[in-house]
Write an enzyme that holds these catalytic residues in place. Structure first.
Site, PDB file in Angstrom:
ATOM      1  N   TYR A 137       9.694 -16.321  22.973  1.00 34.97           N
ATOM      2  CA  TYR A 137      10.866 -17.194  22.886  1.00 34.97           C
ATOM      3  C   TYR A 137      12.051 -16.523  22.180  1.00 34.97           C
ATOM      4  CZ  TYR A 137       8.128 -21.173  24.525  1.00 34.97           C
ATOM      5  OH  TYR A 137       7.365 -22.025  25.275  1.00 34.97           O
ATOM      6  N   LYS A 188      -4.850 -14.357  20.867  1.00 37.06           N
ATOM      7  CA  LYS A 188      -5.363 -13.619  22.022  1.00 37.06           C
ATOM      8  C   LYS A 188      -5.419 -12.152  21.625  1.00 37.06           C
ATOM      9  CE  LYS A 188      -6.636 -13.230  26.328  1.00 37.06           C
ATOM     10  NZ  LYS A 188      -7.941 -13.704  26.823  1.00 37.06           N
ATOM     11  N   ASP A 220      -7.823 -18.723  25.649  1.00 35.46           N
ATOM     12  CA  ASP A 220      -8.496 -19.148  26.894  1.00 35.46           C
ATOM     13  C   ASP A 220      -9.741 -19.975  26.554  1.00 35.46           C
ATOM     14  OD1 ASP A 220      -9.572 -16.794  25.826  1.00 35.46           O
ATOM     15  OD2 ASP A 220      -9.875 -15.804  27.764  1.00 35.46           O
ATOM     16  N   ASP A 244       2.725 -24.084  22.914  1.00 36.04           N
ATOM     17  CA  ASP A 244       3.384 -24.856  23.973  1.00 36.04           C
ATOM     18  C   ASP A 244       2.341 -25.308  24.997  1.00 36.04           C
ATOM     19  OD1 ASP A 244       5.441 -25.880  25.671  1.00 36.04           O
ATOM     20  OD2 ASP A 244       5.293 -24.047  26.881  1.00 36.04           O
ATOM     21  N   ASP A 248       0.397 -29.377  25.766  1.00 36.61           N
ATOM     22  CA  ASP A 248       0.430 -30.184  26.998  1.00 36.61           C
ATOM     23  C   ASP A 248      -1.008 -30.578  27.350  1.00 36.61           C
ATOM     24  OD1 ASP A 248       3.236 -29.918  27.341  1.00 36.61           O
ATOM     25  OD2 ASP A 248       3.024 -29.713  29.518  1.00 36.61           O
TER      26      ASP A 248
HETATM   27  C1  IPM Z   1       8.468 -27.833  24.723  1.00 33.48           C
HETATM   28  C2  IPM Z   1       9.164 -27.291  25.958  1.00 33.48           C
HETATM   29  C3  IPM Z   1      10.061 -26.129  25.585  1.00 33.48           C
HETATM   30  C4  IPM Z   1       9.184 -25.008  25.051  1.00 33.48           C
HETATM   31  C5  IPM Z   1      10.963 -25.584  26.730  1.00 33.48           C
HETATM   32  C6  IPM Z   1      11.721 -26.672  27.400  1.00 33.48           C
HETATM   33  C7  IPM Z   1      11.871 -24.511  26.233  1.00 33.48           C
HETATM   34  O1  IPM Z   1       8.243 -26.963  26.940  1.00 33.48           O
HETATM   35  O2  IPM Z   1       9.154 -28.257  23.783  1.00 33.48           O
HETATM   36  O3  IPM Z   1       7.240 -27.883  24.709  1.00 33.48           O
HETATM   37  O4  IPM Z   1       8.668 -24.186  25.836  1.00 33.48           O
HETATM   38  O5  IPM Z   1       9.012 -24.956  23.837  1.00 33.48           O
HETATM   39 MN    MN Z   2       6.212 -27.581  26.483  1.00 29.14          MN
END
Ligand code: IPM
Ligand code: MN
Ligand code: NAD
Length: 349
Positions: A137, A188, A220, A244, A248
């Site tokens: 990032y 990793k 992983d 990140d 999710d």
């Molecule tokens: C998050 C999002 C961001 C990230 C993107 C939109 C830059 O996916 O906040 O999880 O990757 O951090």
């Molecule tokens: Mn994200």
């Protein structure tokens, strides 16, 4: 009367809709607890960019420090070059304010929300501490000879000792302060040797916390384990990109992205709170997005500002909404975004 000053960026897609519900609940809490909230809305996002050419204006990073916190909805619009505003606004705030912790709880509110077989409330109750200011990032790299057969694309993964150590230390301190039992490092280092810095720093800092169990997973295998036995995780600390991705996944095993909350934090400084999800453009303007991610992010904001009772009141109202099935359709309810927000606001005690 103490008044908290909060900057609000609704942003794009479903961002403004879910933020409105976050603010509704926040105002209700303030009213019941007898403190003030002064909200200042900023128009940043795709519409503003198309009108003015401005992403995150120069000067905002200075101006924003006068606020107690920032609440953000989501950024991202298909009309704009991929990721451009996300980097300008979201990464701009994370990096610009040095918000080195991305705190993302992964908590199951009700068994019915879990897509995994046989998992109960209490089996999934982890806190992911995602590093938030380094890694790929950092934006070091680029594309050379673009569009030619000789094209070269480079993105550097940057880890500093200071950046790694401070977030690992934060995770240990958080575990200790919250009475958690275990801290897990996810990296990793087998494939990416630069991540040996993470493994070593974790071991070194970990020696200062002998009362906490400590273990290590490659990302992983950690993803496998989050699905197989999510109860093995308590506090998890990891690098930016892995954090990140696994959050999710963490969202999905607890009911979906609509309910996952996050705080971008630098202890003691103006911090930024936002749902984990993005702008979900196909849901925008339809009053169907789940506002719980945004509402719980407001709870995280209160907690970070030291308003623990207020944060707990929001968590309890969210839990009640889930139990009563007074929620949006993504988690099996029948309510719209506004109505789901109303129910939670009405149940603040
Ligand atoms: C998050 C999002 C961001 C990230 C993107 C939109 C830059 O996916 O906040 O999880 O990757 O951090
Ligand atoms: Mn994200
Ligand atoms: P997304 O999180 O916007 O949506 C993915 C899917 O998750 C949606 O299709 C929907 O099914 C579900 N979802 C997300 N939020 C929901 C909610 N509140 N209620 C119910 N369901 C919900 O991810 P994406 O589609 O990959 O990205 C869309 C845009 O958002 C892109 O421009 C991306 O860059 C951006 N983005 C922004 C942020 C942020 O602002 N922090 C985070 C992730 C993605």
């Amino acid at each position: 009367m103490k008044t908290y000053r909060i900057a609000v960026i609704g942003g794009d897609g479903i961002g403004p809709e879910v933020t409105r519900e976050g603010l509704k609940v926040l105002r209700k809490v303030a009213e019941m607890e007898g403190f003030g909230v002064e909200l200042t809305e900023y128009p940043f996002g795709a519409e503003h960019y198309l009108k003015t050419g401005e992403g995150l204006p120069a000067g905002f990073l200075t101006e924003v420090r006068q606020y107690d916190a920032v609440l953000l909805g989501a950024i991202g619009d298909p009309r704009i070059e991929v990721g451009m505003l996300e980097r300008a606004i979201i990464s701009g705030l994370r990096f610009g304010l040095d918000l080195f912790v991305n705190l993302r709880p992964v908590k199951l509110y009700a068994e019915s929300l879990c897509p995994l077989k046989g998992k109960k409330v209490g089996d999934i109750d982890a806190i992911v501490v995602r590093e938030n200011t380094e890694d790929v990032y950092a934006g070091i790299g680029g594309i050379f000879k673009k569009g030619t057969p000789d094209e070269v694309a480079v993105a550097e993964m940057i880890f500093t000792r200071r950046g790694t150590e401070r977030v690992i230390r934060y995770a240990f301190e958080l575990a200790r302060a919250r009475g958690r039992k275990r801290v897990t490092m996810v990296d990793k280092a087998n494939a990416i040797r630069a991540m040996d810095l993470w493994t070593r720093t974790f071991e070194e800092v970990g020696r200062e916390y002998p009362a906490l169990a400590q273990d290590h997973w490659y990302v992983d295998a950690a993803s496998m384990q989050m699905v197989k036995s999510p109860e093995s995780f308590d506090v998890v600390v990891t690098s930016n990109m892995f954090g990140d991705i696994i959050t999710d996944l963490g969202g999905m095993i607890t009911g979906g992205l609509g309910i996952a909350a996050s705080g971008n934090i630098h202890p003691g400084r103006t911090s930024m709170f936002e749902p984990v999800h993005g702008s979900a453009p196909k849901f925008a303007g339809k009053n169907i997005a789940n506002p719980i991610g945004a509402i719980s992010s407001a709870a995280l904001m209160f907690e970070t500002l030291g308003l623990k009772k207020e944060a707990a009141a929001i968590d309890a109202a969210v839990l009640k909404a889930v139990k009563d099935n007074q929620v949006t359709s993504d988690i099996g309810g029948k309510l719209g975004t506004r109505e789901a927000g109303d129910y939670i606001a009405a149940n603040i005690r």
